[in-house]
Design a protein around this motif. Sequence first.
Motif, PDB file in Angstrom:
ATOM      1  N   UNK A 296       0.824  -1.142  -0.027  1.00  0.00           N
ATOM      2  CA  UNK A 296      -0.230  -0.055  -0.040  1.00  0.00           C
ATOM      3  C   UNK A 296       0.866   1.316   0.187  1.00  0.00           C
ATOM      4  N   UNK A 297       0.231   2.217  -0.828  1.00  0.00           N
ATOM      5  CA  UNK A 297       1.199   3.505  -0.903  1.00  0.00           C
ATOM      6  C   UNK A 297       0.746   4.353   0.516  1.00  0.00           C
ATOM      7  N   UNK A 298       1.369   5.328   1.127  1.00  0.00           N
ATOM      8  CA  UNK A 298       1.133   6.154   2.014  1.00  0.00           C
ATOM      9  C   UNK A 298      -0.014   6.973   1.611  1.00  0.00           C
ATOM     10  N   UNK A 299       0.251   7.553   0.178  1.00  0.00           N
ATOM     11  CA  UNK A 299      -0.708   8.377  -0.202  1.00  0.00           C
ATOM     12  C   UNK A 299      -1.106   7.837  -1.679  1.00  0.00           C
ATOM     13  N   UNK A 300      -2.255   7.948  -2.085  1.00  0.00           N
ATOM     14  CA  UNK A 300      -2.484   7.577  -3.479  1.00  0.00           C
ATOM     15  C   UNK A 300      -2.041   8.312  -4.566  1.00  0.00           C
ATOM     16  N   UNK A 301      -1.848   7.768  -5.706  1.00  0.00           N
ATOM     17  CA  UNK A 301      -1.493   8.690  -6.874  1.00  0.00           C
ATOM     18  C   UNK A 301      -2.823   8.916  -7.665  1.00  0.00           C
ATOM     19  N   UNK A 302      -3.219  10.026  -7.941  1.00  0.00           N
ATOM     20  CA  UNK A 302      -4.582  10.368  -8.606  1.00  0.00           C
ATOM     21  C   UNK A 302      -4.180  10.515  -9.818  1.00  0.00           C
TER      22      UNK A 302
ATOM     23  N   UNK B 212       8.909  -7.975  -3.076  1.00  0.00           N
ATOM     24  CA  UNK B 212       9.552  -7.452  -1.785  1.00  0.00           C
ATOM     25  C   UNK B 212      11.019  -6.947  -1.864  1.00  0.00           C
ATOM     26  N   UNK B 213      11.332  -6.763  -3.031  1.00  0.00           N
ATOM     27  CA  UNK B 213      12.615  -6.442  -3.365  1.00  0.00           C
ATOM     28  C   UNK B 213      13.030  -4.915  -3.195  1.00  0.00           C
ATOM     29  N   UNK B 214      12.098  -4.114  -3.301  1.00  0.00           N
ATOM     30  CA  UNK B 214      12.081  -2.702  -3.152  1.00  0.00           C
ATOM     31  C   UNK B 214      10.990  -2.123  -2.385  1.00  0.00           C
ATOM     32  N   UNK B 215      10.880  -0.905  -1.637  1.00  0.00           N
ATOM     33  CA  UNK B 215       9.761  -0.539  -0.975  1.00  0.00           C
ATOM     34  C   UNK B 215       8.664   0.132  -1.988  1.00  0.00           C
ATOM     35  N   UNK B 216       7.574  -0.025  -1.370  1.00  0.00           N
ATOM     36  CA  UNK B 216       6.224   0.334  -1.949  1.00  0.00           C
ATOM     37  C   UNK B 216       6.251   1.752  -2.682  1.00  0.00           C
ATOM     38  N   UNK B 217       7.027   2.476  -1.631  1.00  0.00           N
ATOM     39  CA  UNK B 217       6.917   4.137  -1.918  1.00  0.00           C
ATOM     40  C   UNK B 217       7.996   4.442  -3.160  1.00  0.00           C
ATOM     41  N   UNK B 218       9.044   3.456  -3.441  1.00  0.00           N
ATOM     42  CA  UNK B 218      10.030   3.633  -4.461  1.00  0.00           C
ATOM     43  C   UNK B 218       9.171   3.597  -5.533  1.00  0.00           C
ATOM     44  N   UNK B 219       8.267   2.325  -5.661  1.00  0.00           N
ATOM     45  CA  UNK B 219       7.665   2.029  -6.768  1.00  0.00           C
ATOM     46  C   UNK B 219       6.354   2.934  -7.058  1.00  0.00           C
ATOM     47  N   UNK B 220       5.975   3.709  -6.017  1.00  0.00           N
ATOM     48  CA  UNK B 220       5.142   4.747  -6.007  1.00  0.00           C
ATOM     49  C   UNK B 220       5.544   6.003  -7.014  1.00  0.00           C
ATOM     50  N   UNK B 221       6.899   6.241  -6.466  1.00  0.00           N
ATOM     51  CA  UNK B 221       7.651   7.481  -6.961  1.00  0.00           C
ATOM     52  C   UNK B 221       7.771   7.288  -8.611  1.00  0.00           C
TER      53      UNK B 221
ATOM     54  N   UNK C  20       6.027   5.257 -10.453  1.00  0.00           N
ATOM     55  CA  UNK C  20       4.576   5.078 -11.207  1.00  0.00           C
ATOM     56  C   UNK C  20       3.973   6.477 -11.235  1.00  0.00           C
ATOM     57  N   UNK C  21       4.363   7.552 -10.458  1.00  0.00           N
ATOM     58  CA  UNK C  21       3.657   8.792 -10.440  1.00  0.00           C
ATOM     59  C   UNK C  21       4.804   9.743 -11.499  1.00  0.00           C
ATOM     60  N   UNK C  22       6.196   9.418 -11.690  1.00  0.00           N
ATOM     61  CA  UNK C  22       6.779   9.878 -12.757  1.00  0.00           C
ATOM     62  C   UNK C  22       6.455   9.526 -14.053  1.00  0.00           C
ATOM     63  N   UNK C  23       6.011   8.388 -14.141  1.00  0.00           N
ATOM     64  CA  UNK C  23       5.357   7.700 -15.363  1.00  0.00           C
ATOM     65  C   UNK C  23       3.994   8.403 -15.845  1.00  0.00           C
ATOM     66  N   UNK C  24       3.031   8.367 -14.729  1.00  0.00           N
ATOM     67  CA  UNK C  24       1.816   9.095 -14.862  1.00  0.00           C
ATOM     68  C   UNK C  24       2.159  10.549 -15.480  1.00  0.00           C
ATOM     69  N   UNK C  25       3.107  11.256 -14.690  1.00  0.00           N
ATOM     70  CA  UNK C  25       3.428  12.664 -15.048  1.00  0.00           C
ATOM     71  C   UNK C  25       3.972  12.741 -16.336  1.00  0.00           C
ATOM     72  N   UNK C  26       4.769  11.980 -16.917  1.00  0.00           N
ATOM     73  CA  UNK C  26       5.367  12.168 -18.306  1.00  0.00           C
ATOM     74  C   UNK C  26       4.253  12.010 -19.232  1.00  0.00           C
ATOM     75  N   UNK C  27       3.411  11.315 -18.928  1.00  0.00           N
ATOM     76  CA  UNK C  27       2.306  10.828 -19.812  1.00  0.00           C
ATOM     77  C   UNK C  27       0.941  11.877 -19.753  1.00  0.00           C
ATOM     78  N   UNK C  28       1.116  12.769 -18.762  1.00  0.00           N
ATOM     79  CA  UNK C  28      -0.297  13.766 -18.744  1.00  0.00           C
ATOM     80  C   UNK C  28      -1.339  12.823 -17.953  1.00  0.00           C
ATOM     81  N   UNK C  29      -0.965  12.158 -17.109  1.00  0.00           N
ATOM     82  CA  UNK C  29      -2.260  11.301 -16.509  1.00  0.00           C
ATOM     83  C   UNK C  29      -2.491  11.761 -15.066  1.00  0.00           C
ATOM     84  N   UNK C  30      -1.868  12.567 -14.365  1.00  0.00           N
ATOM     85  CA  UNK C  30      -1.675  13.001 -13.095  1.00  0.00           C
ATOM     86  C   UNK C  30      -3.113  13.758 -12.993  1.00  0.00           C
ATOM     87  N   UNK C  31      -4.107  13.591 -12.149  1.00  0.00           N
ATOM     88  CA  UNK C  31      -4.970  14.270 -11.984  1.00  0.00           C
ATOM     89  C   UNK C  31      -4.922  15.009 -10.494  1.00  0.00           C
TER      90      UNK C  31
END
Length: 99
Positions: A5-11, A57-66, A68-79
């Motif tokens: 689970x992420x500490x804060x969701x990505x919209x 379990x090889x990396x922290x969920x927050x690393x993956x969140x960051x 994923x958020x960078x991917x979403x930002x690059x593709x103008x998906x962030x809400x």
Amino acid sequence: MKPDMFRHPVFIIVGLGFPAEVRSVMDAYRHLVEWPASLRDAAHSVAFQACRAALRGEIEAETARGLFAAFAEKHDLLAPENNTIAASRLRSDRDPHVR
């Protein structure tokens, strides 16, 4: 809290402009799996590999969140977050001149 689970969701924006909350590594992974193959790029690959590593379990969920958020930002998906969306809807409902 589950380890993925992420500490804060990505919209993000999905479908025809509807906001969605991505709350976990598995949610992010599902969005990345569904991303059209013809649009996959390096940002997608990095985010996808990070989600896979987090699910193992090889990396922290927050690393993956960051990543994923960078991917979403690059593709103008962030809400904007839900509070911003709700406030803009409320304002436009009250004033017929606001669109």
